[in-house]
Enzyme design. Structure first.
Site, short mmCIF file in Angstrom:
data_model
loop_
_atom_site.label_atom_id
_atom_site.label_comp_id
_atom_site.label_asym_id
_atom_site.label_seq_id
_atom_site.Cartn_x
_atom_site.Cartn_y
_atom_site.Cartn_z
N MET B 1 0.84 -1.19 0.00
CA MET B 1 0.00 0.00 0.00
C MET B 1 0.88 1.25 0.00
O MET B 1 1.93 1.27 0.60
CB MET B 1 -0.87 0.01 1.26
CG MET B 1 -1.98 1.02 1.20
SD MET B 1 -2.76 1.26 2.79
CE MET B 1 -3.82 -0.14 2.90
N CYS B 2 0.46 2.25 -0.72
CA CYS B 2 1.12 3.55 -0.68
C CYS B 2 0.04 4.60 -0.85
O CYS B 2 -1.07 4.29 -1.25
CB CYS B 2 2.12 3.71 -1.82
SG CYS B 2 3.58 2.66 -1.67
N GLY B 3 0.39 5.82 -0.55
CA GLY B 3 -0.54 6.92 -0.80
C GLY B 3 0.08 7.84 -1.84
O GLY B 3 1.27 8.12 -1.78
#
Lengths: 228, 291
Positions: B1-3
């Site tokens: 996950m990353c933003g």
């Protein structure tokens, strides 16, 4: 009528309060201000109450819902009403991906559009989308009804089991083992009921086409044995 | 996950606010990526000048040694050198000879690019992002999956002049694609899959593709999951893989186009209540350019 402001109260405290409600509670109408896209608002509620969310909700809003009516006065993020068991969830705006995923029961109404994978692995929920749905919707859908007043994206109903798909507009493409089927009187009756439940007026069930499983993927095909 | 986040301004009155708005967006995405953060901002620039962003230690020594040709602006572990375009060989030559330890994170007329390990709030504050002005910028909060938690592995990646990319997802064929791109003359600074994606876009642009065509070509050549946000000198683009594996939401008003991995990242933008909010379609290149 409890009014919760998520700028003041934490979402965790809100959800804990909702979870603590007894079935015969008198606090049957909740409003939630400043949701600001927070995740899991009103997830896991099991009481015959109404929760009105006054803005956009984040992921998994009203997930696992039982008996409650949850109204989102805005858009909903990924997985709205995922795994809902019963009750009603109404999104006044658009819904993100995987709306109603894996849900066993209840009614999910989306006034706007739903994006990809709407109704993925649905197991008995009824979903009514007044706009259009994105690609790969109803993937491996097992039971329940998906009603779409607009169009459906690519690969509708891929690897479908026994869910019924009703689409009024264009279907970009059907997924593996999904075919168009006849609209019989019993399907018209189901559609009429769902359209009425969702508050849709002036649309005839006759305007829809029905799609379902060709049941070609149910069993291993012996002709494929040589592939192993 | 990353933003990932991005903000492309249409209204010049907002330009002094770019850094503050982008910083707020970045910080909201901490829960998607708490281990490192980075951002690129397209600020002031002029036709005959170049800016290079450096990262390393003892940067003040670099500034002193190149004081005759370059103006230096130090921000924590990074420093931007600004100089006449004709001096580029001199600056790069000096760095290669004397300070090979210093990393160039970005080069161009307008781009400045900063990244570090740490919480996004800390990273934004260390580089004073909230005070930066510009026309557009992109940012990333990282939860590492394909390579180590190092500053080198943080985004954005810049593989061409005034070009940068942030990526949420993972690529499966980055090794083979890297070899292909190396044959095309590109070089890579890290083992990161996202840098290969950036390099791929740079290569397509170099070969004459428009930004839209470059992104569409990537649908064939990039195998994996991705939502990309891309900045160029005058452009801003968004592309999602064909099954839209990674989340994306956008807001557009008369004043800006904004991207966030989640709606939460957009909540603080001016006029968000009345913005057109939509999810970008999979396999569709969204490009905005200023002329």
């Amino acid at each position: 009528m409890p009014a919760v402001d998520l700028a003041v109260m934490t979402k965790r405290d809100l959800n804990a309060a909702l979870h603590a409600l007894p079935a015969d509670t008198n606090e049957t109408h909740w409003t939630v201000a400043n949701p600001e896209g927070a995740h899991a608002i009103a997830a896991g509620v099991d009481a015959p109450i109404t929760v009105e969310i006054e803005g956009h909700a984040g992921y998994y809003c009203a997930g696992m819902n039982q008996r409650a009516t949850v109204i989102v006065h805005g858009n909903a993020g990924v997985g709205v009403a995922e795994n809902m068991m019963s009750g009603r969830v109404h999104v006044k705006g658009d819904a993100s991906q995987a709306a109603g995923a894996t849900a066993h029961g209840g009614l999910l109404v989306i006034d706007g559009n739903a994006s990809a994978r709407c109704g993925i692995s649905m197991k008995g929920i009824d979903i009514v989308v007044k706009g259009s749905i994105g690609p790969m919707s109803a993937f491996m859908a097992q039971a329940g009804n998906l009603v779409v007043l607009g169009d459906a994206g690519e690969a509708l109903g891929d690897s479908l089991y026994e869910a019924r798909l009703f689409v009024r507009g264009a279907v970009k493409s059907l997924g593996a083992d999904c075919i168009e089927k006849d609209m019989r009187p019993e399907h018209v009756a189901i559609l009429d009921r769902l359209l009425a439940d969702a508050g849709v007026a002036g649309v005839s069930a006759r305007e829809f086409r029905r799609y379902g499983s060709a049941r070609g993927l149910y069993n291993f095909h012996v002709d494929n044995a040589s592939a192993y | 996950m990353c933003g990932i986040v991005g903000l492309f301004l249409k209204d010049p009155d907002l330009e002094p606010e770019l850094g503050r708005l982008l910083a707020d967006m970045l910080v909201v995405m901490t829960s998607r990526g708490p281990d490192s953060a980075g951002f690129a901002v397209f600020g002031d620039g002029s036709a005959n000048h170049l800016k290079i962003t450096l990262r390393g230690t003892r940067l003040d020594d670099v500034a002193s040694a190149l004081a005759d040709v370059a103006t230096a602006t130090r921000r924590d572990t990074h420093m931007v050198l600004s100089f006449a375009a004709g001096c580029e060989d001199q600056v790069r030559g000096w760095l290669a000879l004397n300070r090979p330890d210093v990393v160039v994170t970005g080069t161009g007329k307008r781009i400045e690019l900063y990244k570090e390990v740490g919480l996004p709030r800390q990273v934004a504050d260390r580089f004073a992002l909230p005070a930066m002005a510009g026309t557009h910028g992109i940012g990333h909060t990282r939860m590492a999956t394909e390579s180590a938690v190092t500053t080198d592995g943080a985004h954005p990646f810049s593989t061409g002049r005034d070009q940068c990319l942030v990526h949420n997802g993972s690529l499966s064929n980055h090794r083979s694609l890297r070899r292909k791109l190396e044959h095309e003359g590109l070089s890579f600074a890290t083992d990161n899959d996202s840098e290969v994606a950036a390099g791929y876009i740079s290569w397509r642009l170099r070969e004459g593709d428009s930004l839209t065509a470059a992104l569409e070509a990537g649908l064939e050549d990039l195998d994996g999951f991705y939502t990309f946000v891309i900045g160029t000198e005058n452009g801003f683009a968004v592309m999602r893989d064909p099954i839209s594996c990674k989340p994306a939401v956008m807001a557009e008003t008369d004043r800006y186009v904004a991207f966030g991995s989640e709606y939460r990242a957009l909540v603080g933008l001016p006029g968000i209540e009345t913005a057109r909010i939509f999810e970008p379609e999979p396999a569709h290149a969204y490009v905005w350019e200023r002329h």
